[in-house]
Design a protein around this motif. Structure first.
Motif, PDB file in Angstrom:
ATOM      1  N   LYS A 235      99.527 -52.475  17.204  1.00 52.93           N
ATOM      2  CA  LYS A 235     100.239 -53.105  16.968  1.00 52.93           C
ATOM      3  C   LYS A 235     101.324 -51.983  18.464  1.00 52.93           C
ATOM      4  CE  LYS A 235      99.958 -52.614  12.069  1.00 52.93           C
ATOM      5  NZ  LYS A 235      99.719 -51.037  11.111  1.00 52.93           N
ATOM      6  N   ALA A 236     100.525 -51.102  18.862  1.00 49.56           N
ATOM      7  CA  ALA A 236     101.426 -50.103  19.567  1.00 49.56           C
ATOM      8  C   ALA A 236     101.368 -50.912  21.295  1.00 49.56           C
ATOM      9  CB  ALA A 236     100.677 -49.005  19.895  1.00 49.56           C
ATOM     10  N   LEU A 237     100.154 -51.799  21.945  1.00 51.80           N
ATOM     11  CA  LEU A 237      99.502 -52.024  22.841  1.00 51.80           C
ATOM     12  C   LEU A 237      99.818 -53.339  22.932  1.00 51.80           C
ATOM     13  CD1 LEU A 237      97.874 -48.731  23.536  1.00 51.80           C
ATOM     14  CD2 LEU A 237      99.846 -49.300  24.581  1.00 51.80           C
ATOM     15  N   ALA A 238      98.712 -53.815  22.332  1.00 49.29           N
ATOM     16  CA  ALA A 238      97.710 -55.180  22.458  1.00 49.29           C
ATOM     17  C   ALA A 238      98.435 -56.009  22.141  1.00 49.29           C
ATOM     18  CB  ALA A 238      96.222 -54.904  21.713  1.00 49.29           C
ATOM     19  N   TRP A 239      99.502 -55.876  20.596  1.00 48.16           N
ATOM     20  CA  TRP A 239     100.136 -57.386  20.154  1.00 48.16           C
ATOM     21  C   TRP A 239     101.816 -57.653  21.390  1.00 48.16           C
ATOM     22  CZ3 TRP A 239      98.827 -61.718  18.143  1.00 48.16           C
ATOM     23  CH2 TRP A 239      99.751 -62.170  17.565  1.00 48.16           C
ATOM     24  N   PRO A 240     101.847 -56.558  21.750  1.00 45.14           N
ATOM     25  CA  PRO A 240     103.236 -55.997  22.130  1.00 45.14           C
ATOM     26  C   PRO A 240     102.855 -56.980  23.868  1.00 45.14           C
ATOM     27  CG  PRO A 240     103.241 -54.276  21.620  1.00 45.14           C
ATOM     28  CD  PRO A 240     101.765 -54.944  21.042  1.00 45.14           C
ATOM     29  N   ALA A 241     101.572 -56.488  24.455  1.00 49.92           N
ATOM     30  CA  ALA A 241     101.251 -57.243  25.614  1.00 49.92           C
ATOM     31  C   ALA A 241     101.261 -59.185  25.204  1.00 49.92           C
ATOM     32  CB  ALA A 241      99.999 -56.638  26.426  1.00 49.92           C
ATOM     33  N   LEU A 242     100.144 -59.058  24.317  1.00 50.24           N
ATOM     34  CA  LEU A 242     100.335 -60.741  24.332  1.00 50.24           C
ATOM     35  C   LEU A 242     101.499 -61.217  23.857  1.00 50.24           C
ATOM     36  CD1 LEU A 242      97.101 -59.839  21.687  1.00 50.24           C
ATOM     37  CD2 LEU A 242      97.246 -61.844  24.006  1.00 50.24           C
ATOM     38  N   LEU A 243     102.211 -60.654  23.297  1.00 49.62           N
ATOM     39  CA  LEU A 243     103.551 -61.517  22.998  1.00 49.62           C
ATOM     40  C   LEU A 243     104.461 -61.818  24.215  1.00 49.62           C
ATOM     41  CD1 LEU A 243     105.431 -60.027  19.690  1.00 49.62           C
ATOM     42  CD2 LEU A 243     103.933 -62.107  20.245  1.00 49.62           C
ATOM     43  N   ARG A 244     104.192 -60.081  25.448  1.00 50.89           N
ATOM     44  CA  ARG A 244     104.376 -61.286  26.245  1.00 50.89           C
ATOM     45  C   ARG A 244     104.276 -61.745  27.522  1.00 50.89           C
ATOM     46  NH1 ARG A 244     104.375 -55.475  26.989  1.00 50.89           N
ATOM     47  NH2 ARG A 244     102.672 -55.555  28.512  1.00 50.89           N
ATOM     48  N   LYS A 245     102.925 -61.708  27.221  1.00 51.11           N
ATOM     49  CA  LYS A 245     101.815 -63.620  27.869  1.00 51.11           C
ATOM     50  C   LYS A 245     103.094 -64.500  27.456  1.00 51.11           C
ATOM     51  CE  LYS A 245      97.248 -64.571  28.016  1.00 51.11           C
ATOM     52  NZ  LYS A 245      96.973 -64.279  29.725  1.00 51.11           N
ATOM     53  N   LEU A 246     102.753 -64.597  26.109  1.00 48.77           N
ATOM     54  CA  LEU A 246     103.343 -65.815  25.704  1.00 48.77           C
ATOM     55  C   LEU A 246     105.247 -66.735  26.057  1.00 48.77           C
ATOM     56  CD1 LEU A 246     102.233 -66.010  22.071  1.00 48.77           C
ATOM     57  CD2 LEU A 246     101.280 -67.609  23.578  1.00 48.77           C
ATOM     58  N   ASP A 247     105.772 -65.325  26.370  1.00 46.51           N
ATOM     59  CA  ASP A 247     106.538 -65.979  26.399  1.00 46.51           C
ATOM     60  C   ASP A 247     107.135 -65.967  27.535  1.00 46.51           C
ATOM     61  OD1 ASP A 247     108.222 -64.576  24.406  1.00 46.51           O
ATOM     62  OD2 ASP A 247     108.107 -62.859  24.584  1.00 46.51           O
ATOM     63  N   ARG A 248     106.016 -65.119  28.992  1.00 48.81           N
ATOM     64  CA  ARG A 248     106.215 -66.400  29.881  1.00 48.81           C
ATOM     65  C   ARG A 248     105.508 -67.459  30.615  1.00 48.81           C
ATOM     66  NH1 ARG A 248     103.846 -60.604  31.321  1.00 48.81           N
ATOM     67  NH2 ARG A 248     101.245 -62.192  31.032  1.00 48.81           N
TER      68      ARG A 248
END
Length: 255
Positions: A235-248
């Protein structure tokens, strides 16, 4: 293809956020090559007292799924509100059993990847020969194959076999994970699938040539990667990073 308006006023509090997360998970499954045409399912509980869930429209590829196209269904897999999309009630048999039996099962994800199926067909199951398999393996249950999952009576046995574990290898079938959020469920799925992929590769050397970790090491890693810690990591690290990847690269999931 039909589209739905984003009407958050008629949604339960937190539903839109749940839709965005689940749509992201579908896009990520497609991105990592884990999808199986339109088959298999990822589901998420809609926040609130009603037993409602979100699941994929049955006629859409995973890379097409958006937050607004997800179908809200009841425990029988039937749409709660009118939808232009077909649904597959039989596909929700496995998911409904776990969602209803476990209050912490906010998300359930099930795949048919070649590597996951390969390990599911191995008599010895997931071997503790890589760090990833030790991280995943300490929280894995097993369920014997009973045919295509349309038999409602199988749900009781599936829930019994899963117990308090958060991942399952469905023998001769595929992989499954459970989470108190889409984030934690997806991260568990990632580790389980990576472990299966590594196992298929390493067995090309022959099982007799594998280096077995020292006694007690798998148990140590299982403690180090306990569910609570994995959930926080997700919740704190991996998922926000994955969402940023998708948003790119693929932001359409938010529509």
């Amino acid at each position: 293809m039909a589209t739905l308006a984003r009407d958050t006023e008629t949604m339960a509090p937190g539903e839109w956020e749940a839709r965005v997360d689940l749509a992201a998970a579908y896009r990520l499954v497609a991105l990592y090559g884990w999808d199986d045409l339109i088959f298999t399912h990822l589901s998420s509980r809609v926040p609130g007292p009603e037993h409602h869930f979100l699941i994929n429209p049955y006629n859409m590829m995973f890379e097409e799924i958006t937050a607004s196209s997800l179908v809200k269904i009841d425990t029988e897999g039937k749409p709660v509100v009118p939808t232009p999309y077909p649904v597959n009630p039989a596909g929700f048999v496995i998911h409904s059993a776990i969602h209803m039996a476990r209050e912490d099962a906010a998300a359930v994800m099930h795949l048919h990847t070649p590597d996951g199926q390969a390990v599911s067909a191995m008599e010895f199951g997931l071997l503790p020969h890589t760090q990833t398999s030790m991280i995943a393996g300490g929280d894995v249950a097993y369920h014997d194959y009973e045919g295509i999952a349309t038999d409602l009576e199988e749900r009781e046995r599936l829930v019994r076999d899963l117990g308090a574990k958060n991942a399952m290898i469905l023998r001769n079938h595929g992989t499954l994970t459970v989470g108190d959020s889409v984030a934690s469920c997806f991260l568990r799925l990632y580790f389980l699938e990576r472990a299966c992929q590594a196992q298929v590769k390493m067995l090309s050397a022959g099982r007799e040539n594998l280096n077995t970790p020292p006694q007690g090491t798998p148990e140590k890693v299982a403690v180090q990667s306990a569910p609570a810690g994995m959930g926080m990591l997700a919740k704190a690290l991996a998922w926000p990073a994955l969402l940023r990847k998708l948003d790119r690269i693929d932001p359409g999931y938010r529509e």
